[in-house]
Scaffold this motif. Structure first.
Motif, PDB file in Angstrom:
ATOM      1  N   TYR A  36      -2.344  -9.838   6.262  1.00  0.00           N
ATOM      2  CA  TYR A  36      -3.503 -10.102   5.480  1.00  0.00           C
ATOM      3  C   TYR A  36      -3.358 -11.500   4.465  1.00  0.00           C
ATOM      4  CZ  TYR A  36      -6.178  -5.996   6.485  1.00  0.00           C
ATOM      5  OH  TYR A  36      -6.938  -4.972   7.136  1.00  0.00           O
ATOM      6  N   PHE A  89       0.377 -10.783   2.939  1.00  0.00           N
ATOM      7  CA  PHE A  89       0.840  -9.262   2.805  1.00  0.00           C
ATOM      8  C   PHE A  89       1.116  -8.864   4.287  1.00  0.00           C
ATOM      9  CE2 PHE A  89       0.791  -8.362  -1.579  1.00  0.00           C
ATOM     10  CZ  PHE A  89      -0.131  -8.971  -2.192  1.00  0.00           C
ATOM     11  N   PHE A 101       1.491  -1.367   2.830  1.00  0.00           N
ATOM     12  CA  PHE A 101       1.842  -3.030   2.608  1.00  0.00           C
ATOM     13  C   PHE A 101       3.181  -3.387   2.256  1.00  0.00           C
ATOM     14  CE2 PHE A 101      -2.538  -5.129   3.144  1.00  0.00           C
ATOM     15  CZ  PHE A 101      -3.225  -3.872   2.876  1.00  0.00           C
ATOM     16  N   GLY A 102       3.575  -4.329   2.234  1.00  0.00           N
ATOM     17  CA  GLY A 102       4.528  -5.211   1.694  1.00  0.00           C
ATOM     18  C   GLY A 102       4.291  -5.843   0.489  1.00  0.00           C
ATOM     19  N   THR A 103       5.244  -6.392  -0.352  1.00  0.00           N
ATOM     20  CA  THR A 103       5.149  -6.740  -1.620  1.00  0.00           C
ATOM     21  C   THR A 103       4.245  -8.171  -1.769  1.00  0.00           C
ATOM     22  OG1 THR A 103       7.217  -7.510  -1.904  1.00  0.00           O
ATOM     23  CG2 THR A 103       6.854  -5.533  -2.733  1.00  0.00           C
TER      24      THR A 103
END
Lengths: 111, 116
Positions: A36, A89, A101-103
């Motif tokens: 994203y 993301f 999600f990742g950071t």
């Protein structure tokens, strides 16, 4: 427990060059991966995805690579454009379950 | 409207107060998600609705958080006795709920909640 990790908080790339954003995950049950893109004050927008049965998916300037044995995926943007500057993301899901999600990685493309 | 709409876009409230955050999904989307994004973090899952029912509420941090979607369209996220740690951007997303739902999830612009 961070199941999806983006270890580079930021990346700076010159216009026209390749941008490579990386993502690692720990849960081997994930079977769908997504990227994203997020601009300030906007919600994330879907960019590209890949199923765990594939190792590559390409859409125009964007290509996602998946290495299941390494539990690693990457997003390649080529050629990079100033309008690509945003936070990216990585996200993962199991079946049709919720997205994890990742950071995020902040990409800046400079002229 | 064409996209997911969230209101208000910004909300400042005092510690201990009650707040409601609203999400208008894309018309016809049966699946609705709430996420929370704190500073420097990625979106964190809170709750997922399929129609009117909460299919997965495992991400709600505690019983101060509650969400409803009584008619299968608009959803309201409710936070009681707000705490400063609740300050974040609350994101809503909707999807058609068909196939691999997550690839069709469209996010709203979020509500920035600040608890002072």
């Amino acid at each position: 427990d961070q199941q999806v990790k983006q270890n580079s908080p930021s990346l700076s790339v010159q216009e026209g060059r390749i941008s490579i954003l990386n993502c690692d995950y720990t849960n081997s049950m994930f079977d769908y991966f997504l990227w994203y893109k997020k601009y300030p004050a906007e919600g994330p927008t879907f960019l590209i995805s890949i199923s765990s049965i594939k190792d590559k998916n390409e859409d125009g300037r964007f290509t996602v690579f998946l290495n299941k044995s390494a539990k690693h995926l990457s997003l390649h943007i080529v050629p990079s454009q100033p309008g690509d500057s945003a936070v990216y993301f990585c996200a993962a899901a199991r079946n049709t379950d919720k997205l994890i999600f990742g950071t995020g990685t902040r990409l800046q493309v400079f002229p | 409207g064409a996209g997911v709409s969230q209101t208000p876009s910004n909300k400042v409230t005092e510690k201990g107060k009650y707040v409601e955050l609203r999400c208008d999904p894309i018309s016809g989307h049966t699946a609705l998600y709430w996420y929370r994004q704190s500073l420097g973090q990625g979106p964190e899952f809170l709750i997922y609705f399929q129609g009117t029912g909460a299919a997965d509420d495992s991400g709600l941090p505690n019983d101060r958080f509650f969400a409803v979607r009584p008619e299968g369209s608009v959803s309201t996220l409710k936070i009681q006795r707000t705490e400063r740690g609740d300050s974040a951007v609350y994101l809503c997303a909707s999807s058609t709920g068909q196939g691999v739902m997550n690839t069709e999830a469209f996010f709203g612009q979020g509500t920035r909640l600040t608890v002072v």
